[in-house]
Motif scaffolding. Structure first.
Motif, mmCIF file in Angstrom:
data_model
loop_
_atom_site.group_PDB
_atom_site.id
_atom_site.type_symbol
_atom_site.label_atom_id
_atom_site.label_comp_id
_atom_site.label_asym_id
_atom_site.label_seq_id
_atom_site.Cartn_x
_atom_site.Cartn_y
_atom_site.Cartn_z
ATOM 1 N N ASN A 4 -8.506 5.596 6.306
ATOM 2 C CA ASN A 4 -8.396 5.267 4.887
ATOM 3 C C ASN A 4 -6.985 4.815 4.502
ATOM 4 N N ARG A 5 -6.871 4.431 3.251
ATOM 5 C CA ARG A 5 -5.626 3.903 2.698
ATOM 6 C C ARG A 5 -4.505 4.956 2.731
ATOM 7 N N VAL A 57 0.841 -1.197 0.000
ATOM 8 C CA VAL A 57 0.000 0.000 0.000
ATOM 9 C C VAL A 57 0.878 1.249 0.000
ATOM 10 N N SER A 58 1.985 1.205 0.741
ATOM 11 C CA SER A 58 2.886 2.355 0.806
ATOM 12 C C SER A 58 3.533 2.650 -0.539
ATOM 13 N N TYR A 59 3.563 1.663 -1.417
ATOM 14 C CA TYR A 59 4.104 1.863 -2.775
ATOM 15 C C TYR A 59 3.022 2.237 -3.780
ATOM 16 N N GLY A 60 1.808 2.509 -3.279
ATOM 17 C CA GLY A 60 0.727 2.976 -4.140
ATOM 18 C C GLY A 60 0.029 1.879 -4.929
ATOM 19 N N ALA A 68 0.747 6.706 4.783
ATOM 20 C CA ALA A 68 1.613 7.744 5.342
ATOM 21 C C ALA A 68 2.383 7.220 6.555
ATOM 22 N N ILE A 69 1.710 6.452 7.411
ATOM 23 C CA ILE A 69 2.373 5.860 8.577
ATOM 24 C C ILE A 69 3.441 4.879 8.128
ATOM 25 N N SER A 70 3.095 4.055 7.143
ATOM 26 C CA SER A 70 4.031 3.058 6.631
ATOM 27 C C SER A 70 5.260 3.707 6.015
ATOM 28 N N ILE A 71 5.062 4.746 5.235
ATOM 29 C CA ILE A 71 6.182 5.421 4.566
ATOM 30 C C ILE A 71 7.154 6.028 5.569
#
Length: 296
Positions: free
Chosen positions: A281-282, A246-249, A287-290
């Motif tokens: 939301n995603r 998800v962090s990679y879009g 944002a947290i993951s990044i």
């Protein structure tokens, strides 16, 4: 904008005899000589042309050489200024250096001595400028070695970095020299990524000047993985894998193909991730993951 002509010498003197002699000597040696009869003329000239070196008479009417030197150095801080003076008292010599001069010759002038001083100071100034350009180009993490990999100079940042990672090595630069020498002998076709002491570092080849090699060194950034997310967040192994992509879009369908699960299962994992992270939301979850993945 100033014009920059190669090997320009600005002579500032109110003595026609000195000017004539120096002009002939400089032209004979291939220099371009510019002449100013006083300090104000000198300041007007450097507004249009930047000389490589300035010969400055210490005793002149209206504005003396010491005041002229101070004003010239404000505009040309890297240009060497050589005083020409009949004043030999130590106080006058010190005054010249304090004003910004790098050297002095005594009158009556010896053309051969003046030419020798000019050559030395022009070369030194160009080397300093080249080093400064290198630092501006490559940043603060640069150092210079010879073809044997032995250190010539390094920025304080590099010395501090090597000291931090080489706590158990009493001669870290000698250790590094052996590695760099082998690398240079292979024509440094690729960046050098090595395990150095306790860290993985990357050494980049910047450029060569004469027989010296300018390099830069950085700590190699290690790629983060889903396990880093699992350690930092209250998520399961599978949820960390979903969050990673998800962090990679990636879309739910793309993640399902990567992780060999159905899009519906991906969305179920996302629902659990949102609850555990306290987001809606995603985008917020990503944002947290990044932040975690990009942290040092």
């Amino acid at each position: 904008m100033k014009n920059k002509i190669s090997d320009v010498v600005l002579v500032v003197d109110d003595s026609p005899e000195s000017l004539g002699m120096l002009n002939v000597a400089l032209n004979t040696q291939g220099y371009t000589a510019l002449v100013a009869l006083n300090g104000l003329q000198a300041l007007a000239i450097i507004d249009k042309v930047e000389p490589d070196v300035i010969l400055l008479d210490a005793v002149m009417p209206e504005m003396d050489g010491f005041e002229t030197c101070k004003q010239l150095k404000q505009l040309l801080p890297n240009t060497p200024i050589i005083f020409m003076t009949g004043l030999t008292d130590i106080e006058d010599v010190v005054k010249g250096f304090e004003a910004g001069g790098v050297d002095y010759v005594t009158k009556p002038i010896s053309p051969d001595e003046v030419i020798a001083r000019i050559k030395r100071h022009v070369q030194t100034a160009k080397q300093a400028l080249s080093a400064q350009n290198a630092l501006d180009h490559a940043g603060k993490n640069v150092f210079c070695v010879n073809k044997q990999g032995r250190l010539s100079w390094a920025t304080p940042y590099v010395h501090e970095f090597i000291e931090q990672i080489s706590t158990n090595d009493k001669s870290p630069w000698a250790t590094l020299a052996e590695v760099i020498e082998r690398w240079l002998s292979n024509e440094h076709q690729q960046n050098l990524v090595i395990e150095l002491f306790s860290e993985t570092v990357t050494i980049y080849y910047e450029r060569q000047q004469d027989d010296m090699h300018l390099l830069s060194i950085v700590k190699t950034k290690q790629d983060k993985s889903p396990s880093d997310l699992q350690q930092a967040l209250p998520v399961t192994k599978r949820e960390s894998e979903v969050l990673y992509w998800v962090s990679y879009g990636k879309t739910s369908w793309e993640i399902s193909q990567i992780l060999t699960m159905s899009p519906r299962t991906v969305n179920k994992h996302l629902e659990q991730i949102y609850k555990k992270l306290g987001v809606e939301n995603r985008t917020s979850a990503a944002a947290i993951s990044i932040r975690i993945l990009e942290a040092e």
